[in-house]
Design an enzyme around this catalytic site. Structure first.
Site, PDB file in Angstrom:
ATOM      1  N   THR A  59       0.812  -1.226   0.000  1.00  0.00           N
ATOM      2  CA  THR A  59       0.000   0.000   0.000  1.00  0.00           C
ATOM      3  C   THR A  59       0.841   1.271   0.000  1.00  0.00           C
ATOM      4  OG1 THR A  59      -0.161  -0.075   2.419  1.00  0.00           O
ATOM      5  CG2 THR A  59      -1.933  -1.134   1.164  1.00  0.00           C
ATOM      6  N   GLY A  60       2.164   1.132   0.137  1.00  0.00           N
ATOM      7  CA  GLY A  60       3.045   2.295   0.120  1.00  0.00           C
ATOM      8  C   GLY A  60       3.365   2.733  -1.303  1.00  0.00           C
TER       9      GLY A  60
ATOM     10  N   CYS B  97      18.186   4.622  -3.418  1.00  0.00           N
ATOM     11  CA  CYS B  97      17.772   5.186  -4.701  1.00  0.00           C
ATOM     12  C   CYS B  97      18.841   6.089  -5.306  1.00  0.00           C
ATOM     13  CB  CYS B  97      16.450   5.935  -4.545  1.00  0.00           C
ATOM     14  SG  CYS B  97      16.378   7.045  -3.126  1.00  0.00           S
TER      15      CYS B  97
ATOM     16  N   HIS C  63      15.061  12.184  -8.467  1.00  0.00           N
ATOM     17  CA  HIS C  63      16.299  12.621  -7.825  1.00  0.00           C
ATOM     18  C   HIS C  63      17.273  13.164  -8.876  1.00  0.00           C
ATOM     19  CE1 HIS C  63      14.872  11.059  -4.173  1.00  0.00           C
ATOM     20  NE2 HIS C  63      15.697  10.051  -3.971  1.00  0.00           N
TER      21      HIS C  63
END
Length: 340
Positions: A11-12, A129, A241
């Site tokens: 759900t994230g 990331c 990013h």
């Protein structure tokens, strides 16, 4: 014949992106389950044209499941990833918990796919990331000129802090136009219309944990002899990013050879036009898979230096896509047994 896949943290923001990426790339799935905390059990998430009802991670039995794509948070992964691995499910974990474990491969498929062959605990770690997009861009240059040192400044989107971080930027931005005082909960200072030179906690040497991650992860993935110093900054961007990278090499650099290597490199798109707008910005990389390299130029302050700008979608290549690519690479290398 496909695989039985469990997505934990479904759900994230990253979990939803994993489900989307699995469907888009047509990963061979025979059965799939969405897992999350007890409070999220019963909610619904999308997988392609299907709707999955979320099940409780805490009570789920991983016996018979082939692969688990985990992004539920470090403490949760620390507890449940070993449980899944013990049941025979190969876990690809997006949290930082297992990254520096010597028995857990830390993998970016375009950079070090053979590390998957050294898996010992049925757990594989997905890197940070900001590290992922940088090492994808540095790998072809390292192969040419032998990387010695990296100085990197990052400009990291609020989605790196999850949905709550995105919500905080939105609410602070909206509130600023009606003179509402900013509510500061997810970040150390106001993030709207601001830059915050702190991501994660401070360490004894003055670096933040995020800056430490970039250094140690780059060495584990790319080369243990590479030195890295990072300054990691949170910026008021929702997704994507950006990094300003200065790289020093052991061998003389040739700009034309560097360009050609980047053009041919897997996972890299070079857009380096020396004109107004001839570069990629974070808003342009949203939903895209590549690490985009722009502003490539010689660094005249060191004998063998290159500088460049790099952007990537941190929810895709920085998390979900890299995890799915690890699974695809394991299939290609015949490292993923089926239990179905």
């Amino acid at each position: 014949m496909g695989y039985r896949v469990a997505v934990a943290g479904a759900t994230g923001a990253v979990g939803r992106e994993i489900l989307k990426t699995l469907a888009e790339r047509e990963f061979p799935v025979d059965d799939i389950v969405a897992l999350a905390s007890p409070r999220s059990a019963g909610r619904e998430v999308s997988f392609g044209n299907r709707v999955l009802k979320v099940q409780n991670l805490e009570t789920f039995d991983f016996t018979g499941w082939d692969i688990g794509l985990f992004s539920p948070g470090g403490e949760v992964s620390a507890k449940y990833a070993p449980i899944a691995a013990k049941a025979g499910c190969v876990v690809i974990d997006n949290t930082s918990h297992f990254r520096m474990d010597p028995d857990v491969p830390l993998v970016v498929p375009e950079v070090n796919p053979n590390a998957l062959k050294r898996m010992k605990r049925n757990i594989i770690a997905n890197p940070n990331c900001s590290t992922i997009q940088m090492v994808v861009a540095l790998k072809p240059l390292h192969d040419l000129f032998t990387l010695k040192r990296v100085v990197v400044s990052t400009y990291q989107a609020v989605s790196g802090a999850g949905k709550d971080g995105m919500d905080e930027l939105f609410s602070q931005s909206r509130g600023s136009f009606v003179n509402d005082p900013p509510k500061i909960e997810q970040f150390q200072k106001q993030i709207a219309f601001n830059c915050i030179p702190q991501i994660d906690r401070f360490m004894d040497d003055g670096a933040t944990k995020e800056e430490w991650k970039m250094a140690v992860e780059t060495r584990k993935i790319l080369d243990p002899d590479v030195s890295v110093i990072a300054t990691c900054v949170r910026v008021p961007v929702f997704i994507g990013h950006s990094e300003a990278v200065v790289a020093e090499f052991a061998e003389p650099v040739d700009l034309n050879r560097a360009r050609e290597a980047l053009r041919e490199a897997e996972g890299v798109i070079l857009r380096d036009e020396r004109e107004d707008g001839g570069y990629v910005t974070p808003i342009e990389c949203v939903g895209e898979d590549a690490s985009y390299v722009s502003r490539l130029r010689v660094d005249p302050t060191v004998p063998n230096g290159l500088a460049f700008w790099c952007v990537s979608d941190n929810l895709r290549k920085g998390a979900a896509l890299n995890a799915v690519q690890i699974a695809e690479t394991m299939v290609a290398l015949d490292l993923l047994p089926r239990h179905g």
